[in-house]
Write a protein that holds these residues in place. Sequence first.
Motif, short mmCIF file in Angstrom:
data_model
loop_
_atom_site.label_atom_id
_atom_site.label_comp_id
_atom_site.label_asym_id
_atom_site.label_seq_id
_atom_site.Cartn_x
_atom_site.Cartn_y
_atom_site.Cartn_z
N ALA A 460 0.83 -1.21 0.00
CA ALA A 460 0.00 0.00 0.00
C ALA A 460 0.86 1.26 0.00
O ALA A 460 0.55 2.24 -0.68
CB ALA A 460 -0.93 0.00 1.21
N ILE A 461 1.97 1.22 0.77
CA ILE A 461 2.88 2.37 0.80
C ILE A 461 3.57 2.52 -0.54
O ILE A 461 3.67 3.63 -1.09
CB ILE A 461 3.93 2.18 1.93
N ALA A 462 4.07 1.41 -1.10
CA ALA A 462 4.79 1.45 -2.37
C ALA A 462 3.91 1.98 -3.50
O ALA A 462 4.39 2.70 -4.39
CB ALA A 462 5.32 0.06 -2.72
N ALA A 463 2.63 1.63 -3.45
CA ALA A 463 1.69 2.07 -4.50
C ALA A 463 1.11 3.45 -4.22
O ALA A 463 0.27 3.92 -4.98
CB ALA A 463 0.57 1.05 -4.64
N VAL A 510 0.91 -7.93 -5.16
CA VAL A 510 -0.53 -8.14 -5.39
C VAL A 510 -1.34 -6.96 -4.86
O VAL A 510 -2.27 -6.47 -5.51
CB VAL A 510 -0.99 -9.46 -4.72
N VAL A 511 -0.98 -6.47 -3.66
CA VAL A 511 -1.67 -5.33 -3.06
C VAL A 511 -1.46 -4.08 -3.90
O VAL A 511 -2.41 -3.33 -4.19
CB VAL A 511 -1.17 -5.11 -1.61
N ALA A 512 -0.22 -3.83 -4.31
CA ALA A 512 0.07 -2.66 -5.14
C ALA A 512 -0.71 -2.73 -6.45
O ALA A 512 -1.27 -1.73 -6.92
CB ALA A 512 1.57 -2.57 -5.41
N GLU A 517 -4.95 -0.95 -10.07
CA GLU A 517 -6.07 -1.31 -10.97
C GLU A 517 -7.37 -0.62 -10.58
O GLU A 517 -8.21 -0.32 -11.43
CB GLU A 517 -6.28 -2.83 -10.95
N GLN A 518 -7.55 -0.35 -9.28
CA GLN A 518 -8.77 0.33 -8.82
C GLN A 518 -8.68 1.86 -8.93
O GLN A 518 -9.62 2.56 -8.57
CB GLN A 518 -9.04 -0.05 -7.36
N VAL A 532 7.11 -1.57 -6.06
CA VAL A 532 7.54 -2.30 -4.88
C VAL A 532 9.06 -2.38 -4.83
O VAL A 532 9.69 -2.16 -3.78
CB VAL A 532 6.91 -3.71 -4.84
N ALA A 533 9.68 -2.68 -5.98
CA ALA A 533 11.15 -2.77 -6.03
C ALA A 533 11.80 -1.44 -5.68
O ALA A 533 12.81 -1.39 -4.96
CB ALA A 533 11.59 -3.23 -7.42
N LYS A 534 11.22 -0.35 -6.14
CA LYS A 534 11.78 0.98 -5.88
C LYS A 534 11.70 1.35 -4.39
O LYS A 534 12.59 1.99 -3.84
CB LYS A 534 11.02 2.03 -6.72
N ALA A 535 10.62 0.94 -3.75
CA ALA A 535 10.40 1.32 -2.34
C ALA A 535 11.16 0.43 -1.36
O ALA A 535 11.34 0.80 -0.20
CB ALA A 535 8.90 1.26 -2.03
N LYS A 536 11.61 -0.73 -1.81
CA LYS A 536 12.19 -1.74 -0.89
C LYS A 536 13.54 -1.28 -0.33
O LYS A 536 14.43 -0.87 -1.06
CB LYS A 536 12.35 -3.07 -1.62
#
Length: 541
Positions: A460-463, A510-512, A517-518, A532-536
């Motif tokens: 959720a944070i990454a997205a 999956v969450v991101a 998508e929504q 996700v990769a960028k935020a990790k």
Amino acid sequence: MNNAQAILKNPFINKGTAFSLAERQQLNLIGALPTAVQTIEEQAKQAYGQFQSKEQPLEKRIFLMNLFNTNRTLFYYLMGQHIVEFMPIVYDPVVAESIEQYNELFMQSQEAAFISIDDPDNVEASLKNAASGRDIRLVVVTDAEGILGMGDWGVNGVDIAIGKLMVYTAAAGVDPAQVLPVSIDAGTNNQKLLDDPLYLGNRHQRIYGKRYYELIDKFVAAVEKLFPESLLHFEDFGRSNAANILEKYQDKILTFNDDIQGTGIVVLAGVLGALNISHEKITDQKFLTFGAGTAGVGIAQQLMDELMRQGLSAAEARQHFYLVDKQGLLFEDTPDLTPGQKLFARSRSEFAASETLTDLAAAVKAVQPTVMIGTSTQPGAFTEAIIKEMAAHAKRPVIFPLSNPTRLAEAKAEDLIKWTAGRALVATGIPAADVEYNGVVYQIGQANNALMYPGVGFGAIAAAGKVINGETLSAASHALGGIVDATLPGAAVLPPVAKIQEFSQTIAEVVAQSIIEQGLSKEHLTDAKAAVAKAKWVPKY
């Protein structure tokens, strides 16, 4: 404090003996450290040796907390190497001991913010001071009224928030410099604490009602103002407040309640995993939850949402649920029901007048559940007679005794397998060893929220999500429930904690993806994996 000492005392930038000679020259650290320059691998080997020399779990935790306070990067590098061994030490169950002895063990605050109901004008200042200029992306807040299995522990419960954030970082890769644990000190009803001369919190009974909710509103507003990109995670609030707070904010800000939603989605994932093994449909199940507090109701709500996603109406879905608490099966005329309990209360007309259903045994006999979940903190409540009664009416009974710590579990996995002749599909709230029965080795899944919330929160944070909704939570449950190989004899219903880093990444993606998508991303992202990769964050110098 000179510059050298300030650097060595800052856990976010301190490398200790790993500072290179060039860095030591540049940062005025020459002479402030022993001559040798170590690699992080050498430091970790040294630290792990010290960890192993401690005999008691609480001693091990104190050592790890000292390392955490000194050097975050090394702490998380080491935890990443030994995650199965460290998880019970830094979080559940050993965190319970540290909470009980918080006053005696207190050395420093671990960058937590302490907000007092007696000082509402300083809410924003408290958050600002604790953050100390850091870019906060994740806030875990507790008022510690409802610590599972422990109850009300006042300001001592801040260790829950600190431990939760450790798991977020170790499992999913949330940057530890971007997290903030928060204690809401609204008083305590724990007389033992109030009588303790060393207690560090407000010395009065817990405050409820208007004054309490005004403080929560002020706190949420301050978080939104100071840390607008953050996820606000609520943890271990009491049953009279938890759902009210979630309902007020869940559609307005990026927020998550682990006791209501986290427990619910990991149990849903376990149920989905079990049904992958039994090849049954979730819409054909009868669910009995023993323990109708915040967690028990949250589980029922999450499962009910899933039944509705599978095509049932709200009224049809509700008919699949039975809640049992200390009064027995909850009926519409049961006094003092919470709003969440009322949703699942049954009509007495469904049962014969002679059926009082005031205990679990009677309820199981009358309801004949196929799925039974324990969140009661009543040790041994799932007796052999009750389990055999359930198994007489269910081909593959799904049984999750989730109460923890170990001494509060409703049943042992070994007994459940034995009493059902190997037919039970079991998940426990605490780690359980494999069970060998009739030549088959049964792996026991742990329905630990840590399987789920790190990936959910990080995704959720990454997205840059605006909210976390039911659709996103369902997607996360399906992702986790589908990881285990259901074709193996004795397969677990949930994946092992040993693979938590691997599947937290999957859940985060999956969450991101669900948020993107929504159309719920603040940044209009398109590539979930890249986000996700960028935020990790990775623990390396």
